[in-house]
Motif scaffolding. Sequence first.
Motif, PDB file in Angstrom:
ATOM      1  N   ALA A   1       0.831  -1.207   0.000  1.00 24.61           N
ATOM      2  CA  ALA A   1       0.000   0.000   0.000  1.00 24.61           C
ATOM      3  C   ALA A   1       0.861   1.251   0.000  1.00 24.61           C
ATOM      4  O   ALA A   1       0.465   2.294  -0.521  1.00 24.61           O
ATOM      5  CB  ALA A   1      -0.935  -0.002   1.209  1.00 24.61           C
ATOM      6  N   ALA A   2       2.048   1.145   0.590  1.00 25.84           N
ATOM      7  CA  ALA A   2       2.977   2.272   0.641  1.00 25.84           C
ATOM      8  C   ALA A   2       4.388   1.737   0.593  1.00 25.84           C
ATOM      9  O   ALA A   2       4.667   0.630   1.068  1.00 25.84           O
ATOM     10  CB  ALA A   2       2.759   3.110   1.901  1.00 25.84           C
ATOM     11  N   LEU A   3       5.279   2.533   0.015  1.00 27.82           N
ATOM     12  CA  LEU A   3       6.667   2.117  -0.156  1.00 27.82           C
ATOM     13  C   LEU A   3       7.551   3.356  -0.159  1.00 27.82           C
ATOM     14  O   LEU A   3       7.254   4.330  -0.844  1.00 27.82           O
ATOM     15  CB  LEU A   3       6.809   1.359  -1.481  1.00 27.82           C
ATOM     16  CG  LEU A   3       8.171   0.800  -1.854  1.00 27.82           C
ATOM     17  CD1 LEU A   3       8.586  -0.256  -0.845  1.00 27.82           C
ATOM     18  CD2 LEU A   3       8.118   0.199  -3.256  1.00 27.82           C
TER      19      LEU A   3
ATOM     20  N   THR B   1       1.279   8.273  -6.308  1.00 27.73           N
ATOM     21  CA  THR B   1       0.499   7.052  -6.099  1.00 27.73           C
ATOM     22  C   THR B   1       0.306   6.372  -7.443  1.00 27.73           C
ATOM     23  O   THR B   1      -0.051   7.015  -8.427  1.00 27.73           O
ATOM     24  CB  THR B   1      -0.870   7.366  -5.475  1.00 27.73           C
ATOM     25  OG1 THR B   1      -0.671   7.916  -4.169  1.00 27.73           O
ATOM     26  CG2 THR B   1      -1.714   6.111  -5.354  1.00 27.73           C
ATOM     27  N   TYR B   2       0.561   5.069  -7.476  1.00 33.49           N
ATOM     28  CA  TYR B   2       0.461   4.293  -8.705  1.00 33.49           C
ATOM     29  C   TYR B   2      -0.763   3.372  -8.616  1.00 33.49           C
ATOM     30  O   TYR B   2      -0.919   2.626  -7.652  1.00 33.49           O
ATOM     31  CB  TYR B   2       1.737   3.486  -8.919  1.00 33.49           C
ATOM     32  CG  TYR B   2       2.897   4.377  -9.270  1.00 33.49           C
ATOM     33  CD1 TYR B   2       3.593   5.068  -8.282  1.00 33.49           C
ATOM     34  CD2 TYR B   2       3.279   4.570 -10.595  1.00 33.49           C
ATOM     35  CE1 TYR B   2       4.637   5.925  -8.595  1.00 33.49           C
ATOM     36  CE2 TYR B   2       4.326   5.420 -10.922  1.00 33.49           C
ATOM     37  CZ  TYR B   2       4.993   6.095  -9.915  1.00 33.49           C
ATOM     38  OH  TYR B   2       6.018   6.944 -10.239  1.00 33.49           O
ATOM     39  N   LEU B   3      -1.610   3.477  -9.633  1.00 30.49           N
ATOM     40  CA  LEU B   3      -2.871   2.748  -9.649  1.00 30.49           C
ATOM     41  C   LEU B   3      -2.896   1.745 -10.789  1.00 30.49           C
ATOM     42  O   LEU B   3      -2.496   2.050 -11.911  1.00 30.49           O
ATOM     43  CB  LEU B   3      -4.040   3.720  -9.813  1.00 30.49           C
ATOM     44  CG  LEU B   3      -4.247   4.710  -8.672  1.00 30.49           C
ATOM     45  CD1 LEU B   3      -5.124   5.867  -9.113  1.00 30.49           C
ATOM     46  CD2 LEU B   3      -4.870   4.027  -7.474  1.00 30.49           C
ATOM     47  N   CYS B   4      -3.381   0.564 -10.483  1.00 27.68           N
ATOM     48  CA  CYS B   4      -3.594  -0.498 -11.462  1.00 27.68           C
ATOM     49  C   CYS B   4      -5.095  -0.567 -11.740  1.00 27.68           C
ATOM     50  O   CYS B   4      -5.904  -0.506 -10.803  1.00 27.68           O
ATOM     51  CB  CYS B   4      -3.081  -1.801 -10.866  1.00 27.68           C
ATOM     52  SG  CYS B   4      -3.534  -3.304 -11.731  1.00 27.68           S
TER      53      CYS B   4
ATOM     54  N   LEU C   1       4.046   5.763  -3.330  1.00 31.56           N
ATOM     55  CA  LEU C   1       5.489   5.601  -3.462  1.00 31.56           C
ATOM     56  C   LEU C   1       6.219   6.902  -3.113  1.00 31.56           C
ATOM     57  O   LEU C   1       5.865   7.966  -3.627  1.00 31.56           O
ATOM     58  CB  LEU C   1       5.841   5.187  -4.893  1.00 31.56           C
ATOM     59  CG  LEU C   1       7.330   5.048  -5.231  1.00 31.56           C
ATOM     60  CD1 LEU C   1       7.955   3.938  -4.407  1.00 31.56           C
ATOM     61  CD2 LEU C   1       7.515   4.801  -6.717  1.00 31.56           C
ATOM     62  N   ILE C   2       7.215   6.794  -2.252  1.00 37.07           N
ATOM     63  CA  ILE C   2       8.069   7.931  -1.921  1.00 37.07           C
ATOM     64  C   ILE C   2       9.506   7.545  -2.236  1.00 37.07           C
ATOM     65  O   ILE C   2       9.997   6.513  -1.752  1.00 37.07           O
ATOM     66  CB  ILE C   2       7.947   8.322  -0.439  1.00 37.07           C
ATOM     67  CG1 ILE C   2       6.520   8.783  -0.132  1.00 37.07           C
ATOM     68  CG2 ILE C   2       8.959   9.412  -0.080  1.00 37.07           C
ATOM     69  CD1 ILE C   2       6.277   9.065   1.330  1.00 37.07           C
TER      70      ILE C   2
END
Lengths: 113, 112
Positions: free
Chosen positions: B9-11, B87-90, B108-109
């Motif tokens: 969910a976060a990275l 933020t990356y969305l599929c 993503l940071i």
Amino acid sequence: DGGITQSPKYLFRKEGQNVTLSCEQNLNHDAMYWYRQDPGQGLRLIYYSQIVNDFQKGDIAEGYSVSREKKESFPLTVTSAQKNPTAFYLCASSITGVVYGYTFGSGTRLTVV
Amino acid sequence: KQEVTQIPAALSVPEGENLVLNCSFTDSAIYNLQWFRQDPGKGLTSLLLIQSSQREQTSGRLNASLDKSSGRSTLYIAASQPGDSATYLCALSGGGADGLTFGKGTHLIIQP
């Protein structure tokens, strides 16, 4: 440049008031869509339209209404029946019958005051 | 009903690292899969589109793969940069122009 224009960027609604969000596209796309985005919930489909004068409900259509009188335009009205309208609203379009992908507008942030 | 899950969910990673974002889906009968990027308060920018008959697509430092049989897609970002923070969305299409089904995204940071 071709694209999708959403207006206004920010919108404030009083309790019991109807408001209309604008979505215009100059991509000559057949289909148009409205999504709602809430924190932690992802995007959810409100309404979509594949041709002029026709539209279908998505997963969360209650409290919303749309019209599709022109190919280029797909306005969304948030009615007073929508009890929790504060969200980020995104409009999208696509070509039907072709694997072309979806194009999104820049969004409207609606806040109840 | 199609369900899409994105992990993590976060990275947060240091600049320069290669990284992989994961997307899984429950129904393999998809028409295409699209990866999007979303900056805070902005709309969605399409990154890559993979048709159901394809295995992968590449654009610059981005590579997306699709394995329908296992219900998975990955987005590989090479040599990450602070500007990749978003933020990356599929999202998946089942065909018929009836809309996309989205995952909740990976935030993503990239640390300078």
